[in-house]
Each structure stands twice: as C-alpha cells, then as structure tokens.
Design an enzyme around this catalytic site. Sequence first.
Site, PDB file in Angstrom:
ATOM      1  N   SER A 149      -4.880  -6.996   4.772  1.00  0.00           N
ATOM      2  CA  SER A 149      -3.939  -7.834   5.507  1.00  0.00           C
ATOM      3  C   SER A 149      -3.265  -6.979   6.555  1.00  0.00           C
ATOM      4  O   SER A 149      -3.263  -5.754   6.483  1.00  0.00           O
ATOM      5  CB  SER A 149      -2.895  -8.438   4.573  1.00  0.00           C
ATOM      6  OG  SER A 149      -1.985  -7.434   4.188  1.00  0.00           O
ATOM      7  N   LYS A 150      -2.721  -7.681   7.510  1.00  0.00           N
ATOM      8  CA  LYS A 150      -2.053  -6.981   8.601  1.00  0.00           C
ATOM      9  C   LYS A 150      -0.917  -6.136   8.035  1.00  0.00           C
ATOM     10  O   LYS A 150      -0.701  -5.003   8.416  1.00  0.00           O
ATOM     11  CB  LYS A 150      -1.506  -8.046   9.554  1.00  0.00           C
ATOM     12  CG  LYS A 150      -1.292  -7.559  10.940  1.00  0.00           C
ATOM     13  CD  LYS A 150      -1.126  -8.715  11.897  1.00  0.00           C
ATOM     14  CE  LYS A 150      -0.182  -9.754  11.389  1.00  0.00           C
ATOM     15  NZ  LYS A 150      -0.107 -10.954  12.186  1.00  0.00           N
ATOM     16  N   ARG A 151      -0.229  -6.744   7.048  1.00  0.00           N
ATOM     17  CA  ARG A 151       0.920  -6.057   6.476  1.00  0.00           C
ATOM     18  C   ARG A 151       0.497  -4.765   5.777  1.00  0.00           C
ATOM     19  O   ARG A 151       1.202  -3.774   5.743  1.00  0.00           O
ATOM     20  CB  ARG A 151       1.617  -6.996   5.487  1.00  0.00           C
ATOM     21  CG  ARG A 151       3.060  -6.730   5.242  1.00  0.00           C
ATOM     22  CD  ARG A 151       3.741  -7.951   4.622  1.00  0.00           C
ATOM     23  NE  ARG A 151       2.849  -8.670   3.709  1.00  0.00           N
ATOM     24  CZ  ARG A 151       2.683  -8.366   2.427  1.00  0.00           C
ATOM     25  NH1 ARG A 151       3.342  -7.379   1.895  1.00  0.00           N
ATOM     26  NH2 ARG A 151       1.853  -9.058   1.668  1.00  0.00           N
TER      27      ARG A 151
END
Length: 494
Positions: A249-251
Amino acid sequence: MTQVRTRFAPSPTGRLHVGNLRVAVFNHLFTRRHGGEFILRVEDTDVERNVEGSLEGIMEDLRWAGLDWDEGPGIEGGDRGPYRQSERGALYLEAARRLEEQGRVYRCFCPDEGPERERDGAAQLGCPGGCRWLSDEERTRRLKAGEPAVLRFATPDEPVSFRDEVRGVIAMSAKDLGDFVILRADGRPTYNFAVVVDDVGMEITHVIRGAGHLSNTPKQVLLFDALGVERPVFAHLPTVLGPDRKKLSKRRGAPGVADFRRQGIPADAVVNYLSLLGWSPGDDREILSRDELVAAMDLGRIGASNTIFDPEKLHWVSSQHIAGLSLRALAEAVIPYLDRSRFPLDDEEVAPALDAIRTRIGAFGEVNEHLELLFPPKERFEAGQAELASDPGAPGVLEAVRAALTAVESWEAETLAGAVRSAGKEAGARGKSLFHPVRLALTGDRQGPELGKVLAGLGRDRVLRRLDRSLEALAGGVEEGGHSTGVSQDPSGS
Ligand code: GLU
C-alpha cells in the site's frame, strides 16, 4: 463484441504506486488489444481525502507509463462526461430518482452510524429502524418535518450472484449485503452508487480492478439490474503483496512511478513487469514489448492467487529492456541521469562510452556507477599507477601500444583491440603481461569491460594522454627509485 470501453478510476489522493498502476496497465493493454476506448475517471467525491495537485500527478504518471486515455481530464471532447465525480452530482440524483420511482430504494431516518457500520452491511434486510416498512404517510410526515434521511437500496430477498472472469461465479446472500445506502442525507452518493451510475453513463463494458473490490461487486450488480442496464464484464485482479508478503500500500511505502523514474527504469519495462503480476502470456515469455503485451493480453489468463511485487525481478526485466535498446536510444535515455561533474563527456561521446558498459546497466540511473570503470576515482587510478610501477615489463608494453594506437585510423573497438594485440606481439607480451599494464594505465584496474570498447569509449585523446602520463610516471618513478609521480592531477577527468 461491442466496442470495448474500460475505465481507470483513481481517487486524487496521491501519486500512482505499483498497486493502482498495475490496474491501469491491465485495463490499457486489454483495451488496446480490442481497439476499444480507455477512460480516465476521477473519483473525487471524498473531498477530505483529495490532495491538491494529485490529479495532475496521476496524469503525468500515466503519460510517463505510456498509458494514454481516450476520454477524461486533459482530453478534448468525450460525450459521456463529465469525467470527475464531483461534477456529476445531478446524474446521481437523477438515477436515484428513477430508482425511487420504481420503489427500489427508500428513505431511511436511522441515525447516521458512520461508514464502518455501513460497510459491514446491516446483516439483515431493512435498516435497524425498520424504515423500509414505514407507511407512505409516516414517511411523508417525517420528510416534511425535515428529518434527515439517507436513501437505501431495498435489497431483494434472494441470493445475488455474478460472474468474475478470474474466479468464476460468486454468490452472496442478500442478508449479508443488507440494505445499503446509496445517497447520504446531504445528497452525496456513496462509492458503490456513484461507480455504477458512472459505469452505466460511460457505457463501460469491462470493469477490471483489484480484488479488494470483490465485496463491492454484489451491491453494484444489484444496482445495474435495478437500473435495467446490462452488467459489464468483471475481472478482479489478484492482490499484490510486497516482498514481505504483506499487502502493498502507499502507506506502507509501495514504490511508485516517481521511484521508477528516479532509478531510470524504462516505462516499457515497468509496464511489462506489472503485467506479469497475476497474468502470463500463456507461454514462457517474460520479456515482452508493448505490442506483444497488447497482442497477448487476455482476461482468461489472469490468476486468482496473490502475487508478489519483487523489486529484483523488476530490475531484471528493466535490464532486459535496456539490452534491447539501440545504442543511440540508450544514450538519449541516459543523458539526463549523467553526472557531468564526474564525467566530462560531450553528448557525442556518451554513446561510445556506454557501449563499453551497457551490459552492466540495469536502470538508466546506474550509468554513473558503471562509468567509473572508464573514469575511475582518483584513488583507484593512483593505486593502478602504483601497481604499474612494480611491473618491469610495463614501459615496453605501453610504448608499443601507444605507437600502435597512434597509427590507428578508424577509432573503433575491434580495430583498437587488434592494434593492442599486434603491439603485444611486437613487445613480446601477451595475456596478462600485455593487458594488465594497458588496463592499469587507462583505468586503474586490471579488469574491466572489453578492452577495445574501453579504448573506443575513452576516445583517442584521452587514451593517448593517459598512456603518456603513465609512461612519464614510470620514467620519473624509475629515476627516483620510488613512487610514481605526475599522475596526481585528476586523471579520470582527462
Ligand atoms: N476509486 C476506486 C479505487 O481507486 C476504483 C473504483 C473501481 O474501480 O470501481 O480503488
């Protein structure tokens, strides 16, 4: 088949990363395969999450990857817009009104329970307060009194099933879906409703998206059916995991287009690699050009199991694509990455220098690291000179090589390699006793890329200058009976 129409529907909350870029890649390749239209739609209704400027960033990322779109922001015309959800409010209200007229939805006055509860489904038909079963009079009375109301879909009490091109038929009980909200009390559509109204309005024929959306699809097919529109084909791509087998994920720092650009991984390699995350062309090919990917893309060969993003494999795919570039194309691609403060090369000198090191380049940004083989840092060059000083045969070899190279007319790798060999014969040196001194004098190292290419890459002036320096140093060193001198001025830059 009717005209294929697909869409990529990012929310403008940041740049593209491996996960959503892969979704765009599959949609694009599939659409181009069928000569269809690829639509960019902006899912920007969640105003709080929108990030200023990220749509522009996403468009730049798509363009970089060569994933051009036929309708959407940045494209003139397109008669099924607007292409931003924030501009489609009237269309959602109109679709909701139609459903209301047909008795497919109802006003619900239950207090807002927040998105979590909503996503879980109500686990029973109706809403917690039983608003689905209110009498018309009661409903009208409460609406007139100004009670806030959401609009819920009255889920029919029968199983819902749909076909996913990847997983086959998927069924779910109506109770598990519950009566879900389609319009919030303030009139804004929920995600599932907006997506269906958009897919209908934009005449989307194929919905290709991540498996994370599988739980939304039953609600969406109910809405397609209720609106009386043929369902699109659904294909849910397997989830991409990181090398640690956790969901990317981007996070969690999933790499994105910006990282690939910084490293200098060609866009074709990125698209090629991402297409292999959950798909294969059906034979053992792993390196495919854009055209080959387009020709081979087929929803039937998408796998269901999770797939792993492997940066090393991406690097390998990148190196294979780079190996397939012409020298001129490679030089052009590499120039923006070149550290000119370390490597004082004119543009026309770049290609020959690259020819010596090109097999080592896995990404354009690695050019500087490998150019050191031709332009070593001062310390390594000096260490090479010191080593040269301990080789009694070196001066003779270097003299002969210098003479032979001076006579070479066309400064090309093969001719140059031949000249060095014949100089060796003359000096009675071959193998290591020939090549080591030459390499040490030129690059400070006994090993390195093909010698002919090193000579061609350095160019006549540099080669002769470096040989002269070494010869001078050796002569000086002998006189002084100690360390070589005269090589301490930035040899690599010369
Ligand atoms: N906006 C959604 C997302 O970014 C895509 C919606 C869809 O493909 O249906 O995941």
